[in-house]
Design a protein around this motif. Structure first.
Motif, PDB file in Angstrom:
ATOM      1  N   LEU A  81       0.353  -1.177   0.359  1.00 37.92           N
ATOM      2  CA  LEU A  81      -0.208  -0.363  -0.131  1.00 37.92           C
ATOM      3  C   LEU A  81       0.930   1.402   0.066  1.00 37.92           C
ATOM      4  N   PHE A  82       1.891   0.939   0.600  1.00 41.22           N
ATOM      5  CA  PHE A  82       2.993   2.173   0.366  1.00 41.22           C
ATOM      6  C   PHE A  82       2.941   2.718  -0.999  1.00 41.22           C
ATOM      7  N   ILE A  83       3.907   1.132  -1.876  1.00 42.04           N
ATOM      8  CA  ILE A  83       4.487   1.649  -3.240  1.00 42.04           C
ATOM      9  C   ILE A  83       3.152   1.777  -3.761  1.00 42.04           C
ATOM     10  N   PHE A  84       1.497   1.917  -3.325  1.00 43.16           N
ATOM     11  CA  PHE A  84       0.608   2.401  -4.198  1.00 43.16           C
ATOM     12  C   PHE A  84       0.118   3.562  -3.786  1.00 43.16           C
ATOM     13  N   ALA A  85       0.207   4.013  -3.290  1.00 39.41           N
ATOM     14  CA  ALA A  85       0.195   5.539  -2.809  1.00 39.41           C
ATOM     15  C   ALA A  85       0.850   6.232  -3.873  1.00 39.41           C
ATOM     16  N   ASP A  86       2.556   5.984  -3.446  1.00 37.74           N
ATOM     17  CA  ASP A  86       3.664   6.470  -3.741  1.00 37.74           C
ATOM     18  C   ASP A  86       3.618   6.628  -5.569  1.00 37.74           C
ATOM     19  N   ILE A  87       2.613   6.155  -6.242  1.00 41.56           N
ATOM     20  CA  ILE A  87       3.045   5.270  -7.441  1.00 41.56           C
ATOM     21  C   ILE A  87       1.189   6.135  -7.834  1.00 41.56           C
ATOM     22  N   ARG A  88      -0.126   6.417  -6.941  1.00 48.71           N
ATOM     23  CA  ARG A  88      -0.794   7.416  -7.335  1.00 48.71           C
ATOM     24  C   ARG A  88      -0.627   8.593  -6.973  1.00 48.71           C
ATOM     25  N   ARG A  89       0.353   8.825  -6.618  1.00 53.56           N
ATOM     26  CA  ARG A  89       0.590  10.389  -6.385  1.00 53.56           C
ATOM     27  C   ARG A  89       1.242  10.852  -7.282  1.00 53.56           C
ATOM     28  N   ARG A  90       2.177  10.215  -8.538  1.00 47.42           N
ATOM     29  CA  ARG A  90       2.595  10.197  -9.433  1.00 47.42           C
ATOM     30  C   ARG A  90       1.911  10.421 -10.636  1.00 47.42           C
ATOM     31  N   ASN A  91       0.906   9.687 -10.214  1.00 47.86           N
ATOM     32  CA  ASN A  91       0.263  10.048 -11.153  1.00 47.86           C
ATOM     33  C   ASN A  91       0.640   8.789 -12.399  1.00 47.86           C
ATOM     34  N   ALA A  92       0.275   7.655 -11.949  1.00 46.17           N
ATOM     35  CA  ALA A  92       1.487   6.614 -12.753  1.00 46.17           C
ATOM     36  C   ALA A  92       0.469   5.504 -12.732  1.00 46.17           C
ATOM     37  N   MET A  93      -0.398   5.389 -12.013  1.00 44.33           N
ATOM     38  CA  MET A  93      -0.911   4.241 -11.386  1.00 44.33           C
ATOM     39  C   MET A  93      -1.678   2.977 -12.807  1.00 44.33           C
ATOM     40  N   CYS A  94      -1.795   2.238 -12.580  1.00 41.44           N
ATOM     41  CA  CYS A  94      -1.999   1.104 -14.473  1.00 41.44           C
ATOM     42  C   CYS A  94      -3.138   0.125 -13.151  1.00 41.44           C
ATOM     43  N   HIS A  95      -3.940   0.161 -13.181  1.00 43.65           N
ATOM     44  CA  HIS A  95      -5.703  -0.791 -12.033  1.00 43.65           C
ATOM     45  C   HIS A  95      -5.161  -1.923 -12.417  1.00 43.65           C
ATOM     46  N   LYS A  96      -5.031  -2.381 -14.363  1.00 45.66           N
ATOM     47  CA  LYS A  96      -5.556  -4.149 -14.885  1.00 45.66           C
ATOM     48  C   LYS A  96      -4.003  -4.024 -14.234  1.00 45.66           C
ATOM     49  N   ARG A  97      -2.728  -3.285 -14.787  1.00 45.00           N
ATOM     50  CA  ARG A  97      -1.594  -4.075 -13.925  1.00 45.00           C
ATOM     51  C   ARG A  97      -1.141  -4.209 -12.186  1.00 45.00           C
ATOM     52  N   TRP A  98      -1.848  -2.969 -11.710  1.00 43.54           N
ATOM     53  CA  TRP A  98      -1.829  -3.779 -10.259  1.00 43.54           C
ATOM     54  C   TRP A  98      -2.947  -4.655  -9.809  1.00 43.54           C
ATOM     55  N   TRP A  99      -4.083  -4.958 -10.327  1.00 43.72           N
ATOM     56  CA  TRP A  99      -5.077  -5.937 -10.129  1.00 43.72           C
ATOM     57  C   TRP A  99      -4.437  -7.260 -10.268  1.00 43.72           C
ATOM     58  N   GLY A 100      -3.511  -7.234 -11.618  1.00 40.24           N
ATOM     59  CA  GLY A 100      -2.583  -8.352 -11.977  1.00 40.24           C
ATOM     60  C   GLY A 100      -1.120  -9.121 -10.886  1.00 40.24           C
ATOM     61  N   GLY A 101      -0.905  -7.904 -10.920  1.00 38.03           N
ATOM     62  CA  GLY A 101       0.432  -8.101  -9.609  1.00 38.03           C
ATOM     63  C   GLY A 101      -0.718  -8.649  -7.822  1.00 38.03           C
ATOM     64  N   ILE A 102      -1.729  -8.227  -7.982  1.00 35.98           N
ATOM     65  CA  ILE A 102      -2.553  -9.150  -6.552  1.00 35.98           C
ATOM     66  C   ILE A 102      -2.360 -10.086  -6.893  1.00 35.98           C
ATOM     67  N   PHE A 103      -3.136 -10.711  -8.494  1.00 35.14           N
ATOM     68  CA  PHE A 103      -3.357 -12.019  -8.221  1.00 35.14           C
ATOM     69  C   PHE A 103      -2.334 -12.695  -8.684  1.00 35.14           C
ATOM     70  N   LEU A 104      -0.580 -12.759  -9.187  1.00 36.60           N
ATOM     71  CA  LEU A 104       0.431 -13.002  -8.857  1.00 36.60           C
ATOM     72  C   LEU A 104       0.950 -13.240  -7.856  1.00 36.60           C
ATOM     73  N   GLY A 105       0.446 -12.394  -6.105  1.00 39.68           N
ATOM     74  CA  GLY A 105       0.728 -12.249  -5.094  1.00 39.68           C
ATOM     75  C   GLY A 105       0.218 -13.389  -4.939  1.00 39.68           C
ATOM     76  N   THR A 106      -1.229 -13.491  -4.554  1.00 38.96           N
ATOM     77  CA  THR A 106      -2.127 -14.246  -3.856  1.00 38.96           C
ATOM     78  C   THR A 106      -1.718 -15.611  -4.639  1.00 38.96           C
ATOM     79  N   GLY A 107      -1.767 -16.254  -6.018  1.00 40.06           N
ATOM     80  CA  GLY A 107      -1.543 -16.915  -6.580  1.00 40.06           C
ATOM     81  C   GLY A 107      -0.028 -18.074  -6.114  1.00 40.06           C
ATOM     82  N   GLY A 108       0.904 -16.667  -6.261  1.00 39.28           N
ATOM     83  CA  GLY A 108       1.825 -17.245  -5.715  1.00 39.28           C
ATOM     84  C   GLY A 108       2.183 -17.165  -4.309  1.00 39.28           C
ATOM     85  N   PHE A 109       1.530 -17.162  -3.524  1.00 43.32           N
ATOM     86  CA  PHE A 109       1.843 -17.364  -1.940  1.00 43.32           C
ATOM     87  C   PHE A 109       1.007 -18.787  -1.608  1.00 43.32           C
TER      88      PHE A 109
END
Length: 172
Positions: A81-109
């Motif tokens: 979430l700290f990294i997420f806040a920094d990305i949002r602050r820099r207006n560099a957010m891509c929600h599709k990639r973020w959700w992809g990362g969530i699925f990779l993290g959840t499935g990988g774990f």
């Protein structure tokens, strides 16, 4: 000289977009690991009481291991979430990639938990029943399914194009 500066600016946007693309995925990945660990610990350790993080000792040691595991899940979640806040602050957010990362993290774990911790290290099982194979199969198939979804989201061309525009906008 002006062309040189223009190229430097374009190269800078390209380097930064690559950096932010990775940070978006890492943010989602860490959040996904924390989320999966939190759900595992809450549902399977506390509510259903199927196992503890470490089941090769006393119940007290199992509870202590659950507490450490729970702390780990929150550190991963907060880090993401700290990294997420920094990305949002820099207006560099891509929600599709973020959700992809969530699925990779959840499935990988979940795949790591189901293969390394359950089978290789044998520090606990999903559930202590006669036919644990069914539980293991479902656990690991769901993990692979989440990883595939994450890879599809991360590799999507459309999300990369959207991201480059956002990262380039950050440097105007």
């Amino acid at each position: 000289m002006a062309t040189e500066k223009g190229n430097k600016k374009n190269n800078s946007a390209y380097i930064n977009s690559s950096k932010y693309r990775k940070r978006v995925i890492w943010s989602g990945f860490l959040f996904g690991v924390g989320l999966a660990a939190f759900i595992d610990e809450t549902i399977f350790h506390q509510l259903l009481r199927w196992h503890h993080f470490y089941d090769k000792s006393t119940t007290d040691i199992g509870l202590i291991s659950d507490g450490l595991f729970h702390a780990f899940s929150w550190f991963a979640t907060i880090g993401g979430l700290f990294i997420f806040a920094d990305i949002r602050r820099r207006n560099a957010m891509c929600h599709k990639r973020w959700w992809g990362g969530i699925f990779l993290g959840t499935g990988g774990f979940q795949l790591y938990d189901g293969t390394i911790q359950h089978k290789l290290m044998r520090i606990h099982q999903i559930r202590y029943v006669e036919n644990v194979f069914v539980y293991d199969l479902i656990w690991n198939i769901l993990a692979v399914f989440m990883i595939i979804i994450g890879l599809i989201f991360v590799a999507s061309r459309r999300s990369g194009q959207h991201f480059r525009k956002a990262a380039a906008h950050d440097h105007e």
